[in-house]
Write a protein that holds these residues in place. Sequence first.
Motif, PDB file in Angstrom:
ATOM      1  N   THR A  82       0.828  -1.199   0.000  1.00 34.96           N
ATOM      2  CA  THR A  82       0.000   0.000   0.000  1.00 34.96           C
ATOM      3  C   THR A  82       0.860   1.245   0.000  1.00 34.96           C
ATOM      4  O   THR A  82       1.959   1.246   0.562  1.00 34.96           O
ATOM      5  CB  THR A  82      -0.938   0.019   1.222  1.00 34.96           C
ATOM      6  OG1 THR A  82      -1.669   1.240   1.237  1.00 34.96           O
ATOM      7  CG2 THR A  82      -0.173  -0.122   2.525  1.00 34.96           C
ATOM      8  N   ALA A  83       0.337   2.309  -0.611  1.00 33.76           N
ATOM      9  CA  ALA A  83       1.051   3.585  -0.639  1.00 33.76           C
ATOM     10  C   ALA A  83       0.580   4.512   0.470  1.00 33.76           C
ATOM     11  O   ALA A  83       1.091   5.615   0.631  1.00 33.76           O
ATOM     12  CB  ALA A  83       0.833   4.266  -1.999  1.00 33.76           C
ATOM     13  N   CYS A 176      -4.183   0.062  -6.535  1.00 34.05           N
ATOM     14  CA  CYS A 176      -3.155  -0.773  -5.926  1.00 34.05           C
ATOM     15  C   CYS A 176      -1.838  -0.530  -6.648  1.00 34.05           C
ATOM     16  O   CYS A 176      -1.819  -0.198  -7.838  1.00 34.05           O
ATOM     17  CB  CYS A 176      -3.529  -2.254  -5.948  1.00 34.05           C
ATOM     18  SG  CYS A 176      -3.456  -3.049  -7.552  1.00 34.05           S
ATOM     19  N   ARG A 177      -0.749  -0.707  -5.920  1.00 34.28           N
ATOM     20  CA  ARG A 177       0.561  -0.488  -6.520  1.00 34.28           C
ATOM     21  C   ARG A 177       0.809  -1.507  -7.624  1.00 34.28           C
ATOM     22  O   ARG A 177       0.404  -2.669  -7.517  1.00 34.28           O
ATOM     23  CB  ARG A 177       1.651  -0.574  -5.458  1.00 34.28           C
ATOM     24  CG  ARG A 177       1.555   0.540  -4.415  1.00 34.28           C
ATOM     25  CD  ARG A 177       2.763   0.575  -3.510  1.00 34.28           C
ATOM     26  NE  ARG A 177       3.994   0.883  -4.245  1.00 34.28           N
ATOM     27  CZ  ARG A 177       5.152   1.193  -3.662  1.00 34.28           C
ATOM     28  NH1 ARG A 177       5.222   1.239  -2.339  1.00 34.28           N
ATOM     29  NH2 ARG A 177       6.220   1.449  -4.370  1.00 34.28           N
ATOM     30  N   GLY A 198      -1.848   5.256 -12.985  1.00 33.18           N
ATOM     31  CA  GLY A 198      -1.584   6.623 -12.570  1.00 33.18           C
ATOM     32  C   GLY A 198      -0.523   6.651 -11.498  1.00 33.18           C
ATOM     33  O   GLY A 198       0.196   5.663 -11.270  1.00 33.18           O
ATOM     34  N   PHE A 199      -0.422   7.785 -10.824  1.00 36.23           N
ATOM     35  CA  PHE A 199       0.551   7.963  -9.752  1.00 36.23           C
ATOM     36  C   PHE A 199      -0.142   8.586  -8.549  1.00 36.23           C
ATOM     37  O   PHE A 199      -1.062   9.401  -8.692  1.00 36.23           O
ATOM     38  CB  PHE A 199       1.703   8.876 -10.202  1.00 36.23           C
ATOM     39  CG  PHE A 199       2.583   8.276 -11.255  1.00 36.23           C
ATOM     40  CD1 PHE A 199       3.708   7.537 -10.911  1.00 36.23           C
ATOM     41  CD2 PHE A 199       2.275   8.433 -12.603  1.00 36.23           C
ATOM     42  CE1 PHE A 199       4.518   6.980 -11.881  1.00 36.23           C
ATOM     43  CE2 PHE A 199       3.076   7.874 -13.583  1.00 36.23           C
ATOM     44  CZ  PHE A 199       4.202   7.148 -13.224  1.00 36.23           C
ATOM     45  N   VAL A 200       0.263   8.173  -7.359  1.00 33.76           N
ATOM     46  CA  VAL A 200      -0.227   8.780  -6.122  1.00 33.76           C
ATOM     47  C   VAL A 200       0.968   9.057  -5.217  1.00 33.76           C
ATOM     48  O   VAL A 200       1.977   8.347  -5.279  1.00 33.76           O
ATOM     49  CB  VAL A 200      -1.224   7.867  -5.374  1.00 33.76           C
ATOM     50  CG1 VAL A 200      -2.473   7.640  -6.210  1.00 33.76           C
ATOM     51  CG2 VAL A 200      -0.586   6.549  -4.998  1.00 33.76           C
ATOM     52  N   ARG A 201       0.833  10.099  -4.412  1.00 37.36           N
ATOM     53  CA  ARG A 201       1.888  10.393  -3.445  1.00 37.36           C
ATOM     54  C   ARG A 201       1.847   9.370  -2.330  1.00 37.36           C
ATOM     55  O   ARG A 201       0.785   8.985  -1.857  1.00 37.36           O
ATOM     56  CB  ARG A 201       1.719  11.803  -2.872  1.00 37.36           C
ATOM     57  CG  ARG A 201       2.114  12.894  -3.851  1.00 37.36           C
ATOM     58  CD  ARG A 201       2.281  14.236  -3.150  1.00 37.36           C
ATOM     59  NE  ARG A 201       3.272  14.173  -2.077  1.00 37.36           N
ATOM     60  CZ  ARG A 201       4.589  14.256  -2.269  1.00 37.36           C
ATOM     61  NH1 ARG A 201       5.075  14.379  -3.490  1.00 37.36           N
ATOM     62  NH2 ARG A 201       5.417  14.202  -1.248  1.00 37.36           N
ATOM     63  N   SER A 208       6.120   9.978  -5.485  1.00 35.00           N
ATOM     64  CA  SER A 208       4.932   9.305  -5.989  1.00 35.00           C
ATOM     65  C   SER A 208       5.255   7.869  -6.385  1.00 35.00           C
ATOM     66  O   SER A 208       6.396   7.538  -6.706  1.00 35.00           O
ATOM     67  CB  SER A 208       4.376  10.064  -7.194  1.00 35.00           C
ATOM     68  OG  SER A 208       3.978  11.371  -6.819  1.00 35.00           O
ATOM     69  N   VAL A 209       4.230   7.013  -6.364  1.00 34.91           N
ATOM     70  CA  VAL A 209       4.391   5.620  -6.781  1.00 34.91           C
ATOM     71  C   VAL A 209       3.340   5.319  -7.848  1.00 34.91           C
ATOM     72  O   VAL A 209       2.255   5.916  -7.878  1.00 34.91           O
ATOM     73  CB  VAL A 209       4.239   4.646  -5.597  1.00 34.91           C
ATOM     74  CG1 VAL A 209       5.345   4.858  -4.588  1.00 34.91           C
ATOM     75  CG2 VAL A 209       2.874   4.793  -4.939  1.00 34.91           C
ATOM     76  N   ALA A 210       3.658   4.376  -8.733  1.00 32.51           N
ATOM     77  CA  ALA A 210       2.750   3.991  -9.809  1.00 32.51           C
ATOM     78  C   ALA A 210       1.664   3.060  -9.268  1.00 32.51           C
ATOM     79  O   ALA A 210       1.949   2.143  -8.496  1.00 32.51           O
ATOM     80  CB  ALA A 210       3.523   3.307 -10.932  1.00 32.51           C
ATOM     81  N   VAL A 211       0.426   3.283  -9.692  1.00 32.18           N
ATOM     82  CA  VAL A 211      -0.692   2.467  -9.244  1.00 32.18           C
ATOM     83  C   VAL A 211      -1.580   2.099 -10.426  1.00 32.18           C
ATOM     84  O   VAL A 211      -1.623   2.800 -11.443  1.00 32.18           O
ATOM     85  CB  VAL A 211      -1.560   3.203  -8.191  1.00 32.18           C
ATOM     86  CG1 VAL A 211      -0.773   3.460  -6.923  1.00 32.18           C
ATOM     87  CG2 VAL A 211      -2.118   4.504  -8.753  1.00 32.18           C
ATOM     88  N   ASP A 212      -2.259   0.966 -10.304  1.00 32.04           N
ATOM     89  CA  ASP A 212      -3.320   0.589 -11.227  1.00 32.04           C
ATOM     90  C   ASP A 212      -4.648   1.041 -10.630  1.00 32.04           C
ATOM     91  O   ASP A 212      -4.856   0.965  -9.413  1.00 32.04           O
ATOM     92  CB  ASP A 212      -3.339  -0.924 -11.451  1.00 32.04           C
ATOM     93  CG  ASP A 212      -2.205  -1.393 -12.336  1.00 32.04           C
ATOM     94  OD1 ASP A 212      -1.962  -0.740 -13.369  1.00 32.04           O
ATOM     95  OD2 ASP A 212      -1.567  -2.406 -11.995  1.00 32.04           O
TER      96      ASP A 212
END
Length: 239
Positions: A82-83, A176-177, A198-201, A208-212
């Motif tokens: 999880t981010a 989810c990542r 996309g990306f979320v902080r 930021s990390v990449a997420v689906d």
Amino acid sequence: MDNEASAAILAKLGFRRTGLVEQRSRARPEPVRLVAMTLDRASWDATRPLVETTRLVMRPPVTADADEIALLSADPTLGLMTAAIPKPFTLEDARAFVLGSARRSRPASMTFSIRRRDVGDLIGGIGWAEGQGSEIELGYWLGAEHRGRGLATEAARAVLDAAFEMTGATAATARCRVTNPASRGVLERCGFQWEGAGFVRSPGAAGSVAVDVFRLDRDVFLSLKEWGLSARNAAVQAP
């Protein structure tokens, strides 16, 4: 006795009137009569939202859960799952998390601790938040030793059922990542469809990390639920 507004607040929390007492007042020249109100733990637990499955019991977290939450969140692999959880996640972070969860506007946003029904151990967390329009956003996590047993899917299906019923939302979204195929599998087994990336902080990363990104329409979820019940009933009735 003349403070009905305060009595109403206590009554909404589940307190019940248990008697009258007389007490000296610093603000008044004469003693005042007070209404004694009591709330026992069993009654308080009964008012807390509850989601149950065959193996799990889920309730909103309380301050007494903070130690277990902090211990479970110390898992170094959780950052890959999880981010949303900062690293390091301290006891103070856990207490702030519980208090923040209590302040969320229910039922638009809700958080639950996940516990094993058989032994009562805390194994993770799950909940939803207000999304755009009439949508909600699902989030969840599990401690490392509890993964790979279908528990996240079991929890997610039950909480989605509760969320759609309690909020009236027309759809649920989830992220989810991209490095977490197990979480992706949970969402797909619940009926979510991939919508993009996309990306979320991330408080646990340097940026930021990449997420689906996934989406599940309420009608699709209810259809899958009905189909699952029908399939199980047919299996039980088969000779």
